[in-house]
Design a protein around this motif. Structure first.
Motif, PDB file in Angstrom:
ATOM      1  N   ALA A 153     -49.152 -46.050 -43.471  1.00  0.00           N
ATOM      2  CA  ALA A 153     -47.859 -46.518 -43.950  1.00  0.00           C
ATOM      3  C   ALA A 153     -46.745 -45.714 -43.306  1.00  0.00           C
ATOM      4  CB  ALA A 153     -47.788 -46.407 -45.466  1.00  0.00           C
ATOM      5  N   VAL A 154     -45.571 -46.308 -43.189  1.00  0.00           N
ATOM      6  CA  VAL A 154     -44.416 -45.666 -42.580  1.00  0.00           C
ATOM      7  C   VAL A 154     -43.507 -45.156 -43.681  1.00  0.00           C
ATOM      8  CG1 VAL A 154     -42.462 -45.980 -41.050  1.00  0.00           C
ATOM      9  CG2 VAL A 154     -44.588 -47.210 -40.618  1.00  0.00           C
ATOM     10  N   GLY A 155     -43.134 -43.891 -43.624  1.00  0.00           N
ATOM     11  CA  GLY A 155     -42.263 -43.330 -44.643  1.00  0.00           C
ATOM     12  C   GLY A 155     -40.842 -43.836 -44.503  1.00  0.00           C
ATOM     13  N   ALA A 156     -40.209 -44.172 -45.615  1.00  0.00           N
ATOM     14  CA  ALA A 156     -38.818 -44.630 -45.599  1.00  0.00           C
ATOM     15  C   ALA A 156     -38.259 -44.444 -46.993  1.00  0.00           C
ATOM     16  CB  ALA A 156     -38.727 -46.083 -45.161  1.00  0.00           C
ATOM     17  N   SER A 157     -36.949 -44.367 -47.102  1.00  0.00           N
ATOM     18  CA  SER A 157     -36.307 -44.206 -48.405  1.00  0.00           C
ATOM     19  C   SER A 157     -35.302 -45.311 -48.614  1.00  0.00           C
ATOM     20  CB  SER A 157     -35.613 -42.842 -48.479  1.00  0.00           C
ATOM     21  OG  SER A 157     -34.627 -42.741 -47.473  1.00  0.00           O
ATOM     22  N   LEU A 158     -35.102 -45.688 -49.834  1.00  0.00           N
ATOM     23  CA  LEU A 158     -34.172 -46.761 -50.148  1.00  0.00           C
ATOM     24  C   LEU A 158     -32.742 -46.240 -50.143  1.00  0.00           C
ATOM     25  CD1 LEU A 158     -36.020 -48.588 -53.037  1.00  0.00           C
ATOM     26  CD2 LEU A 158     -35.782 -49.329 -50.671  1.00  0.00           C
ATOM     27  N   ILE A 170     -45.099 -53.456 -39.265  1.00  0.00           N
ATOM     28  CA  ILE A 170     -44.632 -54.665 -39.948  1.00  0.00           C
ATOM     29  C   ILE A 170     -44.495 -54.335 -41.429  1.00  0.00           C
ATOM     30  CG2 ILE A 170     -46.969 -55.627 -40.234  1.00  0.00           C
ATOM     31  CD1 ILE A 170     -45.591 -58.400 -39.634  1.00  0.00           C
ATOM     32  N   PHE A 171     -43.352 -54.725 -42.013  1.00  0.00           N
ATOM     33  CA  PHE A 171     -43.026 -54.420 -43.406  1.00  0.00           C
ATOM     34  C   PHE A 171     -42.988 -55.707 -44.217  1.00  0.00           C
ATOM     35  CE2 PHE A 171     -41.594 -50.607 -41.415  1.00  0.00           C
ATOM     36  CZ  PHE A 171     -41.468 -49.625 -42.384  1.00  0.00           C
ATOM     37  N   LEU A 172     -43.343 -55.595 -45.498  1.00  0.00           N
ATOM     38  CA  LEU A 172     -43.116 -56.668 -46.452  1.00  0.00           C
ATOM     39  C   LEU A 172     -42.154 -56.154 -47.505  1.00  0.00           C
ATOM     40  CD1 LEU A 172     -44.018 -59.619 -47.105  1.00  0.00           C
ATOM     41  CD2 LEU A 172     -45.487 -58.619 -48.864  1.00  0.00           C
ATOM     42  N   PHE A 173     -40.969 -56.816 -47.577  1.00  0.00           N
ATOM     43  CA  PHE A 173     -39.937 -56.463 -48.559  1.00  0.00           C
ATOM     44  C   PHE A 173     -39.893 -57.502 -49.668  1.00  0.00           C
ATOM     45  CE2 PHE A 173     -38.481 -54.325 -44.751  1.00  0.00           C
ATOM     46  CZ  PHE A 173     -37.906 -53.152 -45.215  1.00  0.00           C
ATOM     47  N   ASP A 174     -39.745 -57.029 -50.909  1.00  0.00           N
ATOM     48  CA  ASP A 174     -39.461 -57.934 -52.012  1.00  0.00           C
ATOM     49  C   ASP A 174     -38.025 -58.429 -51.897  1.00  0.00           C
ATOM     50  OD1 ASP A 174     -41.896 -58.079 -53.440  1.00  0.00           O
ATOM     51  OD2 ASP A 174     -41.529 -56.070 -54.260  1.00  0.00           O
ATOM     52  N   ARG A 175     -37.690 -59.453 -52.687  1.00  0.00           N
ATOM     53  CA  ARG A 175     -36.357 -60.047 -52.594  1.00  0.00           C
ATOM     54  C   ARG A 175     -35.241 -59.069 -52.957  1.00  0.00           C
ATOM     55  NH1 ARG A 175     -36.218 -65.513 -53.095  1.00  0.00           N
ATOM     56  NH2 ARG A 175     -33.982 -65.348 -52.695  1.00  0.00           N
ATOM     57  N   ASP A 176     -35.578 -58.013 -53.714  1.00  0.00           N
ATOM     58  CA  ASP A 176     -34.550 -57.033 -54.088  1.00  0.00           C
ATOM     59  C   ASP A 176     -34.423 -55.910 -53.067  1.00  0.00           C
ATOM     60  OD1 ASP A 176     -36.847 -55.579 -54.516  1.00  0.00           O
ATOM     61  OD2 ASP A 176     -36.479 -55.200 -56.643  1.00  0.00           O
ATOM     62  N   GLY A 177     -35.180 -55.985 -51.950  1.00  0.00           N
ATOM     63  CA  GLY A 177     -35.087 -54.983 -50.903  1.00  0.00           C
ATOM     64  C   GLY A 177     -36.074 -53.843 -51.020  1.00  0.00           C
ATOM     65  N   SER A 178     -36.906 -53.825 -52.053  1.00  0.00           N
ATOM     66  CA  SER A 178     -37.913 -52.772 -52.182  1.00  0.00           C
ATOM     67  C   SER A 178     -39.092 -53.074 -51.256  1.00  0.00           C
ATOM     68  CB  SER A 178     -38.384 -52.640 -53.632  1.00  0.00           C
ATOM     69  OG  SER A 178     -38.929 -53.873 -54.097  1.00  0.00           O
ATOM     70  N   VAL A 179     -39.708 -52.014 -50.732  1.00  0.00           N
ATOM     71  CA  VAL A 179     -40.836 -52.161 -49.817  1.00  0.00           C
ATOM     72  C   VAL A 179     -42.110 -52.361 -50.618  1.00  0.00           C
ATOM     73  CG1 VAL A 179     -42.202 -51.071 -47.997  1.00  0.00           C
ATOM     74  CG2 VAL A 179     -39.732 -50.736 -48.051  1.00  0.00           C
ATOM     75  N   ARG A 180     -42.764 -53.506 -50.400  1.00  0.00           N
ATOM     76  CA  ARG A 180     -44.052 -53.732 -51.058  1.00  0.00           C
ATOM     77  C   ARG A 180     -45.161 -53.039 -50.275  1.00  0.00           C
ATOM     78  NH1 ARG A 180     -45.912 -59.591 -53.198  1.00  0.00           N
ATOM     79  NH2 ARG A 180     -43.947 -59.239 -54.296  1.00  0.00           N
TER      80      ARG A 180
END
Length: 313
Positions: free
Chosen positions: A3-8, A116-126
């Motif tokens: 997984a790739v580290g990232a912050s909201l 490749i990322f999957l984002f929920d509709r609210d912008g959170s990373v699934r």
């Protein structure tokens, strides 16, 4: 896969997206894509701004509805990789954003693999998937970084994602199959770059199609794997050169090798290769790059090549 580290941040077609640049900086719009969710049009779009490290979700009027902050520069992986895609991955009738990412500024190389990322509709990373495969040959080893060359999504939910990755040397490539929860496995390997991935339904069953180049044969290639089915590898003429210890033992159900044309030789290009795969009714169109021109092959549902024509560019 890792997984790739990232912050909201604080606000937490099918085939190709346009990539707009302004002097190498500014706003790179990867897609203003609309989709249908439970019978209603989506108000969300995705854009990527450089040289910042963030991804924005925009509504239909262009207002920012969420922001995701990365810990490094990002850009779109490559011009032929599809842009952000709004799709219901898990079958809950709510669409998510599927976003391919390269961790460098556009036009520059990256020291880490694309993801490749999957984002929920609210912008959170699934979830996110970033390949870290190491391929061991008798006389060498090939490892990250891996460059994304294409991705495709299965036609019905719950959906699987097939993402193709190639080494920068062009000698090794593979397809990762990713399930709705973000778990991945190598679905196909070949010695030579995979440039295009597609799902093809025929009367004989459904297939995962991988178009690219067979280095050993020095010809454009099309591998067809049953879907669903086990992991597979392109057969190796010389296992010492083209078969790795980690390569799956099964073989594709079908392997088609397409001819060179004189345009490849005239352009002083070492290889022709499959550039794009497209479903057209029950047939699969295979476009190959042949020097300064393209050759279009049409593969019928019985796997015969019905016709082809040269298209000069």
């Amino acid at each position: 896969s890792t997984a790739v580290g990232a912050s909201l941040g604080p606000d937490s077609g099918h085939r190709r997206a346009a990539l707009l640049a302004g002097g190498g900086i500014g706003l790179f719009v990867l897609g203003l894509l609309a989709g249908w969710v439970a019978g209603r049009p989506s108000p969300v779009a995705v854009s990527v701004a450089l040289p910042a490290h963030w991804l924005q979700g925009l509504n239909g009027s262009g207002a920012v509805v969420w922001t995701h902050q990365f810990d490094r520069d990002i850009s779109h992986p490559a011009s032929r990789v599809p842009g952000p895609m709004l799709v219901d991955v898990d079958g809950d009738r709510v669409a998510e954003w599927l976003v391919p990412v390269r961790f460098s500024l556009a036009g520059t190389s990256s020291g880490v693999s694309d993801a490749i990322f999957l984002f929920d509709r609210d912008g959170s990373v699934r979830w996110s998937v970033q390949p870290a495969q190491r391929l061991t040959y008798p006389n060498r080893a090939t490892s990250a970084p891996w460059r994304m060359t294409d991705f495709a999504v299965s036609p019905a939910a719950p959906r699987r994602i097939w993402a193709s990755f190639a080494h920068h040397t062009g000698a090794s490539s593979f397809i990762l199959e990713i399930d709705p929860a973000g778990s991945s496995r190598v679905r196909y390997f070949q010695y030579g770059t995979i440039h295009s991935v597609a799902h093809w339904a025929t009367p004989a069953g459904s297939f995962l199609a991988a178009g690219g180049l067979s280095v050993e044969h020095a010809r454009p290639s099309l591998a067809l794997m049953p879907d669903p089915g086990p992991p597979a590898s392109m057969p190796a003429e010389d296992p010492r050169r083209a078969s790795c210890l980690e390569c799956p033992e099964d073989r594709p159900a079908r392997l088609l090798l397409f001819p060179h044309s004189e345009l490849t030789t005239a352009a002083h290009e070492p290889y022709a290769h499959v550039l794009d795969l497209e479903n057209v009714g029950p047939e699969l169109e295979v476009r190959t790059l042949q020097g300064n021109g393209d050759a279009l092959f049409v593969v019928a549902p019985d796997f015969s090549v019905e016709s082809w024509q040269m298209m000069h560019t």
